[in-house]
Design an enzyme around this catalytic site. Sequence first.
Site, PDB file in Angstrom:
ATOM      1  N   SER A 138     -33.392 -31.785  35.249  1.00 13.10           N
ATOM      2  CA  SER A 138     -34.408 -32.647  35.843  1.00 13.10           C
ATOM      3  C   SER A 138     -34.970 -31.916  37.048  1.00 13.10           C
ATOM      4  CB  SER A 138     -33.763 -33.973  36.284  1.00 13.10           C
ATOM      5  OG  SER A 138     -34.623 -34.713  37.124  1.00 13.10           O
ATOM      6  N   TYR A 151     -27.508 -40.093  39.384  1.00 14.02           N
ATOM      7  CA  TYR A 151     -28.314 -39.277  38.477  1.00 14.02           C
ATOM      8  C   TYR A 151     -28.565 -37.890  39.066  1.00 14.02           C
ATOM      9  CZ  TYR A 151     -32.105 -38.090  35.239  1.00 14.02           C
ATOM     10  OH  TYR A 151     -32.895 -37.481  34.293  1.00 14.02           O
TER      11      TYR A 151
END
Length: 251
Positions: A138, A151
Site C-alpha cells: 500500500s 493496517y
Amino acid sequence: MRLKGKSVLVTGATSGIGAAIARAAAAEGARLMLTGRSAERGEAVRRDCGPDARFVTGDVAEKGVAERLVDETVKQFGRIDVLINNAGVEARGTIETVTDEDWHRILAVNVTGVFYMARAAVRAMKRQGGGVIVNMGSDWSVVGGRQAFAYCASKGAVAQMTRAMALDHAREGIRVNCLCPGDTETPMLVSGLQVRTGDVVHGLKALGEGLPLGRVGRPEEIAKAAVFLASDDSSFMTGSLMLVDGGNTAG
C-alpha cells in the site's frame, strides 16, 4: 501476451483489485488458480477468465491452506510461475481505538497470510528453478495514515518481508516485489466510506481531490502494474516497492 503459458496463483481474487488482476492476467495468456473466501464471487471471476482458470475456496490466514493452494496449482498446471499475494483486510482505528479482534485479524490475513503463501510458493519455485512473487502492499507501506494503525503496521511489514525475501532468494531465480496502490475504488474502500461518511460519492470525490492526479485509482490500473511485475518485463527488478498511488507519496 506477456504471461502466455505461465501459471499464476492470485489470492483475494473474488473482488476489487484481485478480480481485476485475475482478468488482466487471463487477457495476457496466464493459466490461473484463483482463491478467496466467497465461492459465489470466485466462480463469477473464474468464468470471466476463461477455460484456463480454476477457483479454490480458502482463507490464507488458516494454517495449511497455502500448501493446499500451491499443491493444487502445481497439480493443475505442472508448476507455479507467479504468486500474487493480494488477499487483505482493513479496519479503521488508532492504537487506542482499534479492537483486539481487528488487530489480530488484520495481522493474520495481511502478514501471516503473506508469510504462509510465500513460504509455500518459494519451496515449489526452488524445486522448479525460479518464479515470481508479487506482494500487495500500500502507499501506507511507506507513509503513515490516520485512523489506520493496524493496517499501516501490516502493510509496513509486507514491504520489509518483500525486501528480505528478495535478498534471500535472488540467486535461486525467485524475484519478489511489492505493489503499493493508493486509494482505489474497490468494494473495501466503498464500504469503509459508507460506514464512516454515509456518502460514498462525496467521499470518493474528497479522497480524489486530496491526490495530485485529482482522483482515486481504478482496479484495472493497479492490475496493469501487477501484470508488469509478474511478467518478464520487470526481469531486473527484485526487492522493489512499486507505488501506484496517484502521486500521494510524492510530496
